[in-house]
Every structure is written in structure tokens, then in C-alpha cells.
Design an enzyme around this catalytic site. Sequence first.
Site, PDB file in Angstrom:
ATOM      1  N   CYS A  33      44.080  45.085  34.012  1.00 51.59           N
ATOM      2  CA  CYS A  33      43.592  46.492  33.608  1.00 51.59           C
ATOM      3  C   CYS A  33      43.607  47.284  34.743  1.00 51.59           C
ATOM      4  O   CYS A  33      43.811  47.036  35.779  1.00 51.59           O
ATOM      5  CB  CYS A  33      42.214  46.358  33.484  1.00 51.59           C
ATOM      6  SG  CYS A  33      41.763  45.806  31.707  1.00 51.59           S
ATOM      7  N   ASP A  40      31.707  45.347  33.238  1.00 54.72           N
ATOM      8  CA  ASP A  40      32.033  45.462  32.155  1.00 54.72           C
ATOM      9  C   ASP A  40      31.157  46.220  31.199  1.00 54.72           C
ATOM     10  O   ASP A  40      31.593  46.545  29.967  1.00 54.72           O
ATOM     11  CB  ASP A  40      32.640  44.076  31.386  1.00 54.72           C
ATOM     12  CG  ASP A  40      33.683  43.578  32.488  1.00 54.72           C
ATOM     13  OD1 ASP A  40      35.108  43.951  32.425  1.00 54.72           O
ATOM     14  OD2 ASP A  40      33.698  42.986  33.328  1.00 54.72           O
ATOM     15  N   VAL A  78      31.541  46.472  41.850  1.00 49.57           N
ATOM     16  CA  VAL A  78      32.253  45.479  41.665  1.00 49.57           C
ATOM     17  C   VAL A  78      33.846  45.899  41.885  1.00 49.57           C
ATOM     18  O   VAL A  78      34.630  45.274  42.430  1.00 49.57           O
ATOM     19  CB  VAL A  78      32.308  44.624  40.614  1.00 49.57           C
ATOM     20  CG1 VAL A  78      33.089  43.776  40.121  1.00 49.57           C
ATOM     21  CG2 VAL A  78      30.641  44.165  40.253  1.00 49.57           C
ATOM     22  N   ARG A 121      46.308  38.806  33.701  1.00 46.82           N
ATOM     23  CA  ARG A 121      46.245  38.121  34.969  1.00 46.82           C
ATOM     24  C   ARG A 121      46.120  36.650  35.080  1.00 46.82           C
ATOM     25  O   ARG A 121      45.786  36.017  35.984  1.00 46.82           O
ATOM     26  CB  ARG A 121      44.932  38.904  35.895  1.00 46.82           C
ATOM     27  CG  ARG A 121      45.332  40.135  36.071  1.00 46.82           C
ATOM     28  CD  ARG A 121      43.977  40.930  36.864  1.00 46.82           C
ATOM     29  NE  ARG A 121      43.525  40.162  37.920  1.00 46.82           N
ATOM     30  CZ  ARG A 121      43.798  40.526  39.222  1.00 46.82           C
ATOM     31  NH1 ARG A 121      44.685  41.091  39.322  1.00 46.82           N
ATOM     32  NH2 ARG A 121      43.308  39.599  40.195  1.00 46.82           N
ATOM     33  N   LYS A 170      35.804  35.938  25.656  1.00 49.54           N
ATOM     34  CA  LYS A 170      37.270  36.068  26.100  1.00 49.54           C
ATOM     35  C   LYS A 170      37.478  35.748  27.280  1.00 49.54           C
ATOM     36  O   LYS A 170      38.438  34.773  27.724  1.00 49.54           O
ATOM     37  CB  LYS A 170      37.576  37.602  25.890  1.00 49.54           C
ATOM     38  CG  LYS A 170      39.016  37.713  26.702  1.00 49.54           C
ATOM     39  CD  LYS A 170      39.400  39.238  26.685  1.00 49.54           C
ATOM     40  CE  LYS A 170      39.039  40.320  27.996  1.00 49.54           C
ATOM     41  NZ  LYS A 170      39.744  39.811  29.110  1.00 49.54           N
TER      42      LYS A 170
HETATM   43  C1  EPZ Z   1      36.984  39.218  35.819  1.00 49.85           C
HETATM   44  O1  EPZ Z   1      38.003  39.535  36.574  1.00 49.85           O
HETATM   45  C2  EPZ Z   1      37.377  39.674  34.367  1.00 49.85           C
HETATM   46  N1  EPZ Z   1      38.463  39.334  33.793  1.00 49.85           N
HETATM   47  C3  EPZ Z   1      36.980  41.132  34.354  1.00 49.85           C
HETATM   48  O2  EPZ Z   1      36.754  41.439  32.997  1.00 49.85           O
HETATM   49  C4  EPZ Z   1      35.535  41.218  35.068  1.00 49.85           C
HETATM   50  O3  EPZ Z   1      35.408  42.699  35.142  1.00 49.85           O
HETATM   51  C5  EPZ Z   1      35.300  40.518  36.633  1.00 49.85           C
HETATM   52  O4  EPZ Z   1      35.805  39.215  36.163  1.00 49.85           O
HETATM   53  C6  EPZ Z   1      34.013  40.673  37.056  1.00 49.85           C
HETATM   54  O5  EPZ Z   1      33.294  40.259  36.449  1.00 49.85           O
HETATM   55  C7  EPZ Z   1      38.639  37.957  33.406  1.00 49.85           C
HETATM   56  O6  EPZ Z   1      37.989  37.108  33.163  1.00 49.85           O
HETATM   57  C8  EPZ Z   1      39.910  37.783  32.690  1.00 49.85           C
HETATM   58  P1  EPZ Z   1      36.745  39.191  40.258  1.00 49.85           P
HETATM   59  P2  EPZ Z   1      38.428  39.006  37.987  1.00 49.85           P
HETATM   60  O7  EPZ Z   1      37.848  38.428  40.976  1.00 49.85           O
HETATM   61  O8  EPZ Z   1      38.313  37.413  37.971  1.00 49.85           O
HETATM   62  C9  EPZ Z   1      37.857  41.532  44.308  1.00 49.85           C
HETATM   63  C10 EPZ Z   1      37.853  42.406  31.165  1.00 49.85           C
HETATM   64  O9  EPZ Z   1      38.052  43.708  30.840  1.00 49.85           O
HETATM   65  N2  EPZ Z   1      39.033  40.584  44.798  1.00 49.85           N
HETATM   66  O10 EPZ Z   1      35.361  38.843  40.255  1.00 49.85           O
HETATM   67  O11 EPZ Z   1      40.034  39.318  38.515  1.00 49.85           O
HETATM   68  C11 EPZ Z   1      38.373  42.487  43.170  1.00 49.85           C
HETATM   69  O12 EPZ Z   1      39.428  43.499  43.736  1.00 49.85           O
HETATM   70  C12 EPZ Z   1      38.158  42.205  32.596  1.00 49.85           C
HETATM   71  O13 EPZ Z   1      37.489  41.407  30.431  1.00 49.85           O
HETATM   72  C13 EPZ Z   1      39.713  40.546  46.045  1.00 49.85           C
HETATM   73  O14 EPZ Z   1      39.357  41.478  46.589  1.00 49.85           O
HETATM   74  O15 EPZ Z   1      37.519  39.668  38.886  1.00 49.85           O
HETATM   75  C14 EPZ Z   1      37.131  42.892  42.989  1.00 49.85           C
HETATM   76  O16 EPZ Z   1      36.995  44.230  43.570  1.00 49.85           O
HETATM   77  C15 EPZ Z   1      38.325  43.485  33.535  1.00 49.85           C
HETATM   78  N3  EPZ Z   1      40.697  39.502  46.181  1.00 49.85           N
HETATM   79  C16 EPZ Z   1      36.316  41.939  43.044  1.00 49.85           C
HETATM   80  O17 EPZ Z   1      36.866  41.246  43.941  1.00 49.85           O
HETATM   81  C17 EPZ Z   1      40.887  38.404  45.347  1.00 49.85           C
HETATM   82  O18 EPZ Z   1      41.611  37.638  45.555  1.00 49.85           O
HETATM   83  C18 EPZ Z   1      35.742  40.991  41.856  1.00 49.85           C
HETATM   84  O19 EPZ Z   1      36.903  40.681  41.001  1.00 49.85           O
HETATM   85  C19 EPZ Z   1      40.227  38.588  43.959  1.00 49.85           C
HETATM   86  C20 EPZ Z   1      39.264  39.684  43.755  1.00 49.85           C
END
Ligand code: EPZ
Length: 448
Positions: free
Chosen positions: A126, A320, A342, A102, A28
Site C-alpha cells: 500500500c 487499519d 504506526v 509485500r 486476510k
Molecule cells: C501488517 O503490515 C499489515 N499487512 C498491515 O495491513 C498493517 O497495517 C500492519 O501490519 C500493522 O498492523 C499485512 O499483514 C499483509 P509492520 P506490516 O511491519 O507487517 C516499520 C492492510 O491494508 N518497519 O508492523 O508490513 C514500518 O515502516 C495492511 O491490510 C520498519 O521500520 O507492518 C511501520 O512504520 C496495510 N522496518 C511499522 O514498522 C521493517 O523492516 C509497522 O509495520 C519493518 C517495519
Amino acid sequence: MENAVPRDVLVVHGGAPLQGQIRVRGAKNLISKAMVAAVLGDSPSRLYDVPGIRDVEVVTGLLELHGVRVSKGATDGELIFDPANVEAANVDEINVHAGSSRIPILFCGPLLHRLGHAFIPDLGGCNIGGRPIDFHIQSLREFGAVVDKGEKGMEISAPNGLHGAKLQLPYPSVGATEQILLTAVRAEGVTELRNAAVEPEIIDLICVLQKMGAIIKVHTDRVIEIQGVSSLSGYSHRPIPDRIEAASWAAAALATHGDVFVRGARQADMMTFLNTYTSVGGAFEIDDTPGHGGIRFWHPGGELKAVALETDVHPGFMTDWQQPMVVALTQARGLSIVHETVYESRLGYTAALNQMGATIQTYRECLGGTPCRFGRRNFMHSAVIAGPSKLHAADLVIPDLRAGFSHLIAALAAEGTSRVYGINLIHRGYEDFEAKLAALGANAEMGS
Ligand code: EPZ
């Protein structure tokens, strides 16, 4: 209405081991990004092995709103994207999708390249913490984009085009790395990204972009260098398998004393998970027969063992994987420690497990590992799980996708009949899961 109990409910008669075979398809979290990448091409793109999940429907809807024609190919799970007539979408129509995904934020770069402007609705996703997008916005500005916060979302334009940039992420965010890749590939000049995420889904997205004609070098130490090109063509791609879904069924096999062959699961993407699975006392066997391979996961009997685990960016233990694994840990003897590094707020679902008889205590401190970003910020992000606990049935409301699947595993492991409300949320990321449950011998049916 905010706290109304959802009407979609799965009635689960738990206590029986899951046994049998199911198949996972394309990931996904790669597919949705590859679909967005299709906007960058001058010719149609083709993706194989796409699961029938709601997130794919949402991105299909967004692509169609922007003039991309999406059609089914000749084989099951094959989708074709024709970006010949990319156009601006009606703001209100895009907003219909706000709250459901998102992914809209990742349209920024492709739409700026194709149209010179983009509108991004306020984002959903989520219920696992604040999920800010500051890294995305900051990076887009460094590429030369102008970002204005409007009433319904963000207006983004590139009056002078987009140019390469030297970027360093404060944290290796998956989404921000994808944002930068999707923008840099057609920006003028070279982009250097430091502290990039290097999850297998990111590397697979880089493979997609390379097929389209992009020039991307992945250096050591999380450095990615992108040399912008003036045009890209379509791609044809078979995605990596969904390692989150595979791990979810693996954890379900362990928690229910079961034996599940996950066809399509691939060892290379799951090494860290497999190490933990072994440490807990689970058994697995790799079948790498071309075209038919997968991983068999089972409970070999005897007691499961408590472990300490910490979630992290790749190659660490995925965030995840955490929730399904915690359900299995409720069955392990001793004290297990989980440190979630994370997301700041991804342990709320443990309250439901406690309601079912588990003994899980959450903490604000960084337990059992190195101090993380959340330790000093008052977030409940560590947990101690005391086991083994006999789980009993309960009525549960699903809070988010991964926690929801954990609720389901707990209901399958528990004695008695549970009612799992809001079950449709699971369709966001798990294809045909009711049919898969049936194939594994679970006793569950949709209720009302
Ligand atoms: C992706 O989310 C996945 N979603 C998530 O899966 C997954 O848990 C996550 O990566 C980590 O592997 C998709 O691919 C659609 P991040 P993403 O940006 O990209 C912080 C699922 O159920 N952050 O790596 O949104 C954030 O708050 C989902 O399939 C900022 O602070 O995750 C978090 O603490 C749930 N500022 C950390 O980074 C930003 O601008 C990691 O988030 C962006 C992120």
C-alpha cells in the site's frame, strides 16, 4: 501514464443509511501468512473460510510458482496446499508479482529451509509510507542467511544452514515478527525474540505453526521463544475472522446512520475498537450464538461525540481501523484528534474527505498523546477533525486499500452521486464488496 485516472469506477448515490447483514470470513492478514507457512510442511495443509480476495490470488500465484499445488477443498472457502514438490521459481516470473504484494518477503525462511536459497522481488504494497524491510534483513542475517541485493531483487542463501538467534526488534513489527517465526521454527536451536508484535493474527499464525509441530512459547512483555525442530507436518486451520473488515463496516454503519450486523465478527479481537465506538456514540450488541454469531453495529440517533485516539500496536487501536473511523468522526460534534503512530504517512486520504466538505487539518506534531517516532521527523501524522460536517458528493481516486474503503464510506454518507475511481483496489482485501453493498441497501453500480 503515471497519473492516469483508473478506468474502474463505482458510481455511488449516497445519503442513505446502510442497513442489513453481511458476513466477514478469515482474516486476510493471517491467511496470506498461513499460506506461506504451508511451504514448511512435509504434508498438505488445509485452510477454511478463505475469502475470495486478490491478495489470496497473489499468494496462490506465488505458491504455484514455487511448486506448491493449490486446490479447492469440498467446502466453500476451503483451500489445500500440497508442498511435496517445492522448487525454485523463475526470477522473472516472481517479478511479475513484484509491486502487487509485500508477502514475497515472508517466503525467505520457508524457502531457505526447503531449498537453501530464495529470491525476493522488490516489494510493493500500500501507498502509506516508506515501508522498509531492514528488520527482516537484519533478522535473516542473524539466523545465518547471506543477503545480496541484486538488480531485480534480493538473493538470499544459507550456505551453512540456519541457526537460532537472540533478537530484539527496534519496533514490534508485524511482518518482521512473522518473518522470524517462519524462519525460527525449523532453525537449529532456540530463538528468543524480544519486542515482538502480538497482534491476534500473529497469535493465530503461532497456532498454525504449533499444529504443524513447532514449539513456540509466548511469554509476557512481548517475548517469544521458539525451539527449532527438524521437520514440520501440514496443518488444518480455521482462521480468526477479519477484524479490519468488520470495523470498516461498523464505521460505515455509524457514518451513514445505519444498522449493520457483521456476521462472523468477534468481540475478543475488537475490544479496543468497541471502546472507541462507544465513546463516539455508536451502539453495538454481541451475538455469540455458535456458528451464527457476530456483532450488530448501529447509530442510535442523536449526535456523535468527538474523541481523541491514537493508533498503536496490539492491544492498541489498529492503524487499519483509523481511516474508516475518521469518516465517522467527521459526523461527530466538536474537535476529534487522531495521532497515527504506526505509519508515518497514513493521513493523505483526508484531502479527499476535505474535498467532500469535511474539515480536517493535519499536523507534523504528536497531538493528543505520547510523543512517537514520527514527531521529530517532519511527518504529517496527526489530524484534527472538526465536526459535524455535511459531506457532499465528489469524484475520488482510491490511493490504497484502507483509505479506499474510507473513500467509499464517505461517498455512501454524502448527499449526491460520487464516482470512486480505482475501485478494484478494494478487491485486494474485501471479498464481494459490491454484493455486500447491495445487501446493505446501498445505491451503487459499476460505471465506466
Ligand atoms: C501488517 O503490515 C499489515 N499487512 C498491515 O495491513 C498493517 O497495517 C500492519 O501490519 C500493522 O498492523 C499485512 O499483514 C499483509 P509492520 P506490516 O511491519 O507487517 C516499520 C492492510 O491494508 N518497519 O508492523 O508490513 C514500518 O515502516 C495492511 O491490510 C520498519 O521500520 O507492518 C511501520 O512504520 C496495510 N522496518 C511499522 O514498522 C521493517 O523492516 C509497522 O509495520 C519493518 C517495519
